[in-house]
Design a protein around this motif. Sequence first.
Motif, PDB file in Angstrom:
ATOM      1  N   ILE A 171       0.682  -1.066   0.214  1.00  0.00           N
ATOM      2  CA  ILE A 171      -0.030   0.071  -0.087  1.00  0.00           C
ATOM      3  C   ILE A 171       0.872   1.092   0.012  1.00  0.00           C
ATOM      4  O   ILE A 171       1.644   1.356   0.941  1.00  0.00           O
ATOM      5  N   TYR A 172       0.722   1.853  -1.128  1.00  0.00           N
ATOM      6  CA  TYR A 172       1.465   3.173  -1.238  1.00  0.00           C
ATOM      7  C   TYR A 172       0.904   4.415  -0.518  1.00  0.00           C
ATOM      8  O   TYR A 172      -0.230   4.832  -1.224  1.00  0.00           O
ATOM      9  N   ALA A 196      -0.495  -4.030  -5.625  1.00  0.00           N
ATOM     10  CA  ALA A 196      -0.278  -2.781  -5.304  1.00  0.00           C
ATOM     11  C   ALA A 196      -1.461  -1.973  -5.294  1.00  0.00           C
ATOM     12  O   ALA A 196      -2.394  -1.872  -6.080  1.00  0.00           O
ATOM     13  N   ARG A 197      -1.597  -1.182  -4.045  1.00  0.00           N
ATOM     14  CA  ARG A 197      -2.778  -0.106  -3.854  1.00  0.00           C
ATOM     15  C   ARG A 197      -2.204   1.142  -3.429  1.00  0.00           C
ATOM     16  O   ARG A 197      -1.205   1.210  -2.859  1.00  0.00           O
ATOM     17  N   ILE A 198      -3.092   2.184  -3.386  1.00  0.00           N
ATOM     18  CA  ILE A 198      -2.505   3.476  -2.808  1.00  0.00           C
ATOM     19  C   ILE A 198      -3.636   3.973  -1.801  1.00  0.00           C
ATOM     20  O   ILE A 198      -4.882   3.682  -2.005  1.00  0.00           O
ATOM     21  N   SER A 251      -9.557  -0.266   2.318  1.00  0.00           N
ATOM     22  CA  SER A 251      -9.949   1.097   1.731  1.00  0.00           C
ATOM     23  C   SER A 251      -9.307   1.533   0.759  1.00  0.00           C
ATOM     24  O   SER A 251      -9.568   2.734   0.141  1.00  0.00           O
ATOM     25  N   ALA A 252      -7.871   0.990   0.387  1.00  0.00           N
ATOM     26  CA  ALA A 252      -6.973   1.553  -0.541  1.00  0.00           C
ATOM     27  C   ALA A 252      -7.513   1.325  -2.078  1.00  0.00           C
ATOM     28  O   ALA A 252      -8.497   0.471  -2.379  1.00  0.00           O
ATOM     29  N   LEU A 253      -6.995   2.087  -2.771  1.00  0.00           N
ATOM     30  CA  LEU A 253      -7.275   1.670  -4.402  1.00  0.00           C
ATOM     31  C   LEU A 253      -6.383   1.177  -5.112  1.00  0.00           C
ATOM     32  O   LEU A 253      -5.143   1.334  -4.835  1.00  0.00           O
ATOM     33  N   PRO A 254      -6.680   0.293  -6.129  1.00  0.00           N
ATOM     34  CA  PRO A 254      -5.717  -0.268  -6.859  1.00  0.00           C
ATOM     35  C   PRO A 254      -4.640   0.863  -7.594  1.00  0.00           C
ATOM     36  O   PRO A 254      -5.189   1.912  -8.202  1.00  0.00           O
TER      37      PRO A 254
END
Length: 328
Positions: A171-172, A196-198, A251-254
């Motif tokens: 998660i970035y 990976a997600r942001i 809750s993170a986005l791709p």
Amino acid sequence: MNTDDNALSAVGVDADDERIYRDLLRCPRATLPELAAHTGRTTVALRRACSRLEALGLVSRMAGRPVRFLPTRPDVAVAALISRREEGLAQARLAALALLAETPRTENQAPEELVEVVQGQAAVVQRFTQLQQTATNELLVLDRPPYAQDPTEQNVEEMERLAHGVLVRGIYDVSALEIPGKLRLAQESAAAGEQARISPEVPMKLAIADRKTAILPLSTDASAHADSAVIVHSSTLLDALVTLFEVLWRSALPLPARSAGDQADLPDPELFTLLAAGLKDEAVARQLGVSLRTVHRRVSELMDRLGARTRFQAGLLAARRGWWGPDA
């Protein structure tokens, strides 16, 4: 063969003995005096070196006189040495477990044994590298400043873990992706297999290996170097860190894919990737190497094409069109 003077050091062959092995490969069945004349070494030194190589299985002594040593095929010999080294490592792991079993139960559960403090940037880098290398099943990472290593260079250990089939989820934080070149490296990791997600809400930097060990910096100051860290072993504290990661993951986005292939028909694929990652205009301008005015103009054109009044609305409309999102 590899021209490195000591390519076989990893399997216990020193540089001088390796050179003699190479000489034997070039001059098989040579007598010791012939080899001495060819290499400039004494026959005594060659005999000792050949004895060491024989013990490693790299050469075999031929019957008869004068004494001759026949080199073993490199692929066969090195494969055997690698197998022997792996067996030794497996035995060392078992020995470590046996030593742990000998430790009194109260010591295993002592608080000072569950948490370690590592001081010094070099020590932090070393422990982070070790933690990644020990992951055999899963590696969970929260990525944000501060960094102990250069954030503009690819994480070689992670790429190796991915190549070995280890599940890596990262998660970035948006602040990390504002570092020039960081988004590209994250996308390269994703292309190699990282999930990976942001997120704009990553509270700290964190790495967890196999849900058994975690490392996180003592300071959350993004402007400082990560010169101290905490190592957390199996405990309720580690369980809480795993739970934190999973909550953030949901809750993170791709992470947007690299602008290529099926994204080639987007109105401005590279710009859209950066905007979807949540970067501010100034950071987008740095990533693209253009002026802030150019970014404003291209963003306006993108929103006009989508018929969006706000960037958030543009993101929703783009996701509905399949340009970006969990299923893109």
